[in-house]
Design a protein around this motif. Structure first.
Motif, PDB file in Angstrom:
ATOM      1  N   ARG A 127      37.820  13.652  41.333  1.00  0.00           N
ATOM      2  CA  ARG A 127      38.337  12.456  40.676  1.00  0.00           C
ATOM      3  C   ARG A 127      37.957  12.375  39.205  1.00  0.00           C
ATOM      4  O   ARG A 127      38.792  12.057  38.347  1.00  0.00           O
ATOM      5  N   ASN A 128      36.705  12.658  38.875  1.00  0.00           N
ATOM      6  CA  ASN A 128      36.267  12.541  37.484  1.00  0.00           C
ATOM      7  C   ASN A 128      37.029  13.456  36.536  1.00  0.00           C
ATOM      8  O   ASN A 128      37.532  12.998  35.496  1.00  0.00           O
ATOM      9  N   PRO A 129      37.176  14.750  36.824  1.00  0.00           N
ATOM     10  CA  PRO A 129      37.940  15.595  35.891  1.00  0.00           C
ATOM     11  C   PRO A 129      39.417  15.225  35.832  1.00  0.00           C
ATOM     12  O   PRO A 129      40.056  15.390  34.792  1.00  0.00           O
ATOM     13  N   ALA A 130      39.963  14.732  36.940  1.00  0.00           N
ATOM     14  CA  ALA A 130      41.350  14.267  36.907  1.00  0.00           C
ATOM     15  C   ALA A 130      41.489  13.106  35.938  1.00  0.00           C
ATOM     16  O   ALA A 130      42.446  13.036  35.148  1.00  0.00           O
ATOM     17  N   SER A 131      40.538  12.176  35.960  1.00  0.00           N
ATOM     18  CA  SER A 131      40.552  11.044  35.037  1.00  0.00           C
ATOM     19  C   SER A 131      40.437  11.503  33.590  1.00  0.00           C
ATOM     20  O   SER A 131      41.154  11.023  32.706  1.00  0.00           O
TER      21      SER A 131
ATOM     22  N   VAL B  27      45.987  14.301  38.516  1.00  0.00           N
ATOM     23  CA  VAL B  27      45.729  13.597  39.768  1.00  0.00           C
ATOM     24  C   VAL B  27      44.715  14.385  40.584  1.00  0.00           C
ATOM     25  O   VAL B  27      44.841  15.607  40.739  1.00  0.00           O
ATOM     26  N   GLY B  28      43.707  13.704  41.100  1.00  0.00           N
ATOM     27  CA  GLY B  28      42.731  14.322  41.984  1.00  0.00           C
ATOM     28  C   GLY B  28      42.516  13.453  43.201  1.00  0.00           C
ATOM     29  O   GLY B  28      42.343  12.242  43.076  1.00  0.00           O
ATOM     30  N   PHE B  29      42.533  14.044  44.368  1.00  0.00           N
ATOM     31  CA  PHE B  29      42.440  13.276  45.614  1.00  0.00           C
ATOM     32  C   PHE B  29      41.242  13.717  46.437  1.00  0.00           C
ATOM     33  O   PHE B  29      41.147  14.879  46.837  1.00  0.00           O
ATOM     34  N   ARG B  30      40.332  12.766  46.684  1.00  0.00           N
ATOM     35  CA  ARG B  30      39.236  12.981  47.622  1.00  0.00           C
ATOM     36  C   ARG B  30      39.719  12.502  48.990  1.00  0.00           C
ATOM     37  O   ARG B  30      39.848  11.297  49.222  1.00  0.00           O
ATOM     38  N   PRO B  31      40.011  13.413  49.925  1.00  0.00           N
ATOM     39  CA  PRO B  31      40.490  12.987  51.232  1.00  0.00           C
ATOM     40  C   PRO B  31      39.355  12.411  52.079  1.00  0.00           C
ATOM     41  O   PRO B  31      38.173  12.542  51.756  1.00  0.00           O
ATOM     42  N   SER B  32      39.730  11.781  53.181  1.00  0.00           N
ATOM     43  CA  SER B  32      38.737  11.368  54.161  1.00  0.00           C
ATOM     44  C   SER B  32      37.973  12.595  54.660  1.00  0.00           C
ATOM     45  O   SER B  32      38.555  13.680  54.806  1.00  0.00           O
ATOM     46  N   PRO B  33      36.669  12.460  54.950  1.00  0.00           N
ATOM     47  CA  PRO B  33      35.927  13.591  55.522  1.00  0.00           C
ATOM     48  C   PRO B  33      36.619  14.116  56.779  1.00  0.00           C
ATOM     49  O   PRO B  33      37.027  13.350  57.650  1.00  0.00           O
ATOM     50  N   GLY B  34      36.778  15.424  56.844  1.00  0.00           N
ATOM     51  CA  GLY B  34      37.449  16.057  57.968  1.00  0.00           C
ATOM     52  C   GLY B  34      38.938  16.254  57.786  1.00  0.00           C
ATOM     53  O   GLY B  34      39.562  16.989  58.552  1.00  0.00           O
ATOM     54  N   ARG B  35      39.523  15.609  56.783  1.00  0.00           N
ATOM     55  CA  ARG B  35      40.966  15.786  56.557  1.00  0.00           C
ATOM     56  C   ARG B  35      41.267  17.220  56.163  1.00  0.00           C
ATOM     57  O   ARG B  35      42.244  17.831  56.625  1.00  0.00           O
TER      58      ARG B  35
ATOM     59  N   GLY C 162      32.648   6.803  52.613  1.00  0.00           N
ATOM     60  CA  GLY C 162      33.511   7.605  53.474  1.00  0.00           C
ATOM     61  C   GLY C 162      34.987   7.329  53.323  1.00  0.00           C
ATOM     62  O   GLY C 162      35.769   7.596  54.244  1.00  0.00           O
ATOM     63  N   CYS C 163      35.404   6.811  52.175  1.00  0.00           N
ATOM     64  CA  CYS C 163      36.799   6.411  51.974  1.00  0.00           C
ATOM     65  C   CYS C 163      37.609   7.494  51.261  1.00  0.00           C
ATOM     66  O   CYS C 163      37.082   8.191  50.392  1.00  0.00           O
ATOM     67  N   PRO C 164      38.907   7.597  51.557  1.00  0.00           N
ATOM     68  CA  PRO C 164      39.777   8.426  50.726  1.00  0.00           C
ATOM     69  C   PRO C 164      39.985   7.747  49.381  1.00  0.00           C
ATOM     70  O   PRO C 164      40.077   6.507  49.312  1.00  0.00           O
ATOM     71  N   ALA C 165      40.048   8.521  48.312  1.00  0.00           N
ATOM     72  CA  ALA C 165      40.146   7.946  46.973  1.00  0.00           C
ATOM     73  C   ALA C 165      40.961   8.857  46.071  1.00  0.00           C
ATOM     74  O   ALA C 165      40.748  10.070  46.047  1.00  0.00           O
ATOM     75  N   LEU C 166      41.867   8.248  45.323  1.00  0.00           N
ATOM     76  CA  LEU C 166      42.781   8.972  44.442  1.00  0.00           C
ATOM     77  C   LEU C 166      42.497   8.602  43.002  1.00  0.00           C
ATOM     78  O   LEU C 166      42.426   7.415  42.662  1.00  0.00           O
ATOM     79  N   SER C 167      42.334   9.586  42.144  1.00  0.00           N
ATOM     80  CA  SER C 167      42.302   9.360  40.705  1.00  0.00           C
ATOM     81  C   SER C 167      43.697   9.629  40.163  1.00  0.00           C
ATOM     82  O   SER C 167      44.224  10.739  40.291  1.00  0.00           O
ATOM     83  N   VAL C 168      44.300   8.607  39.570  1.00  0.00           N
ATOM     84  CA  VAL C 168      45.666   8.719  39.076  1.00  0.00           C
ATOM     85  C   VAL C 168      45.665   8.303  37.604  1.00  0.00           C
ATOM     86  O   VAL C 168      44.908   7.413  37.210  1.00  0.00           O
ATOM     87  N   PRO C 169      46.454   8.964  36.744  1.00  0.00           N
ATOM     88  CA  PRO C 169      46.464   8.587  35.329  1.00  0.00           C
ATOM     89  C   PRO C 169      46.727   7.103  35.129  1.00  0.00           C
ATOM     90  O   PRO C 169      47.676   6.537  35.678  1.00  0.00           O
TER      91      PRO C 169
END
Length: 466
Positions: A178-182, A187-195, A414-421
């Motif tokens: 997420r940080n480098p995407a920002s 766009v950088g996506f941290r999926p749910s653990p196990g996804r 433990g949440c999914p999180a999206l970094s979007v412009p």
């Protein structure tokens, strides 16, 4: 071709309007022209890539179904093992390391038709959200070469922003997708653990670190997720949802979404341009018809949970490296490992109890809301010469982790999180917005991010290439 989306390129390749050799060749020329100034791709394999492209064209000529990433060039993060290709982890200790096997995420991308062109730069052992190391040096921000590209997937983000590759893989414990995407307006996506299951993995039950996709658009990010997600028996926490779920259109009516937003996660120091981006994002969702309220989960204990479990995992994974090479590991990383070594059973038990309580507080919060808007990073891209920022909005930062709390508190939950412009500063530096969802609500997060992207078009603003 380097400025097309991955989905556009995939369509052109499938229709036979361009060949894999043409696509790969175009990206190799872009790398040759731009990478010396940015230093995003650190191991380049042009002959190997063109051989793969030729094989992909021959496969298409024989007919039959093509894999979803057919002919798309990909440089993998330099902490992801690639069979027969140097993988350094950003440390001189592994400067000549050549793994014998692909790890699972690479295995899936290659099976999906991606063509390996090289590796992308990382901090030492992916520790920290600023990409520099003693093997290859720093990766620079394409929007301002005097600034950081973020990390630890900083090489991946910069390569995407420059059109050196249409998709990128990464990993995220405290914000590394997420940080480098920002910082780089991608766009950088941290999926749910196990996804996205990980293998091989010494601590296979751990949930703090995940692997995931990056791209220039949300739809492309979902395309790569569709290839790397899905169950695998080698990962005990892998989720059963098939990856193909994420290949469908993300277009949806979002007017019924219940949106919460917080500029500071309940009191963190955050620079004003970052706060403004989150405020603007909340207004956009309001214009889309969503119910929008300023609110935030109780992140009490997220700090202790993250710091404790991170130190424990670092000691377990890298303690032997530090013992064998005490002077060859950077100071901040060595301190993390030593902190893990000092933990007691009571410390770990308390962290897991707090972790459980945090999960349930956040779970209940998302019974009231569908998504939460937050800062990705607490500040805008900082000078590339800094190892880490020592101050944010007038408040001192005492360690190289302190300024990343807005990302790693979400990791602990433990949440999914999206970094979007999310926009730009007056000086032209990118600022991302973090869209967070309930545990395992990955598709909801991607659809919300897609709607925001289509309403704002911040992602369309590309850097002036060096």
């Amino acid at each position: 071709m380097c400025d097309f989306t991955a989905r556009e390129l995939a369509a052109l390749l499938a229709a036979g309007e361009v060949s894999a050799r043409e696509v790969v060749g175009a990206h190799l020329r872009r790398i040759e022209a731009v990478n010396p100034a940015v230093n995003a791709i650190v191991t380049l394999l042009p002959e190997h890539a063109m051989d793969q492209a030729h094989a992909a064209d021959q496969l298409q000529a024989r007919g039959g179904d093509l894999p979803p990433l057919h002919g798309l060039p990909m440089a993998h993060k330099d902490t992801h093992d690639t069979a027969g290709i140097r993988t350094t982890y950003g440390t001189p200790l592994l400067a000549d390391n050549v793994p014998a096997h692909d790890e699972l995420i690479v295995e899936r991308m290659r099976a999906g038709g991606a063509i390996t062109i090289g590796k992308t730069n990382v901090p030492e052992f992916a520790a920290g959200s600023h990409t520099f190391n003693r093997v290859f040096g720093p990766t620079r921000n394409p929007y301002d070469l005097t600034r950081s590209a973020g990390g630890s997937s900083g090489g991946a983000a910069a390569a995407l922003a420059c059109g050196m590759q249409p998709l990128a893989d990464g990993s995220d414990m405290g914000g590394s997708l997420r940080n480098p995407a920002s910082f780089c307006n991608v766009v950088g996506f941290r999926p749910s653990p196990g996804r996205v299951p990980t293998w091989p993995e010494d601590m296979a039950w751990a949930t703090m670190a995940v692997q995931g996709p990056m791209a220039r658009t949300v739809a492309d990010t979902a395309l790569l997720l569709s290839v790397v997600a899905g169950p695998d028996p080698r990962s005990p926490i892998s989720l059963e949802t098939p990856g193909s779920t994420f290949r469908k259109s993300l277009h949806a009516d979002v007017s019924a979404l219940r949106v919460a937003w917080s500029p500071d996660l309940g009191g963190l120091p955050v620079e004003r341009p970052v706060v403004a981006a989150v405020e603007d994002a909340a207004a956009v969702f309001g214009e889309l018809g969503c119910t929008v309220e300023r609110d935030c989960p109780d992140f009490t204990s997220a700090e202790e949970v993250f710091r404790t479990l991170r130190a424990w995992q670092f000691e377990a994974g890298l303690g032997g490296v530090l013992d064998r090479n005490p002077d060859a590991v950077k100071y901040d990383l060595a301190e993390n490992i030593r902190a893990g070594r000092g933990l007691t059973a009571a410390d770990l038990a308390r962290a897991e109890q707090l972790h459980t309580a945090l999960y349930h507080r956040v779970r209940l919060f998302f019974e009231q809301y569908d998504v939460l808007l937050l800062p990705v990073s607490q500040l805008v891209p900082f000078p590339v010469e800094w190892e880490w920022p020592h101050e944010v909005a007038g408040e001192a930062m005492h360690t190289y982790l302190d300024w990343m709390r807005s990302a790693y508190w979400v990791s602990a939950a433990g949440c999914p999180a999206l970094s979007v412009p999310g926009g730009f500063t007056a000086g032209g530096l990118p600022v991302g917005v973090q869209i967070v969802g309930a545990p395992r609500a990955d598709l909801t997060v991607l659809r919300a991010g897609y709607a925001f992207e289509q309403a704002t078009h911040h992602a369309a603003r590309r850097p002036v290439l060096p």
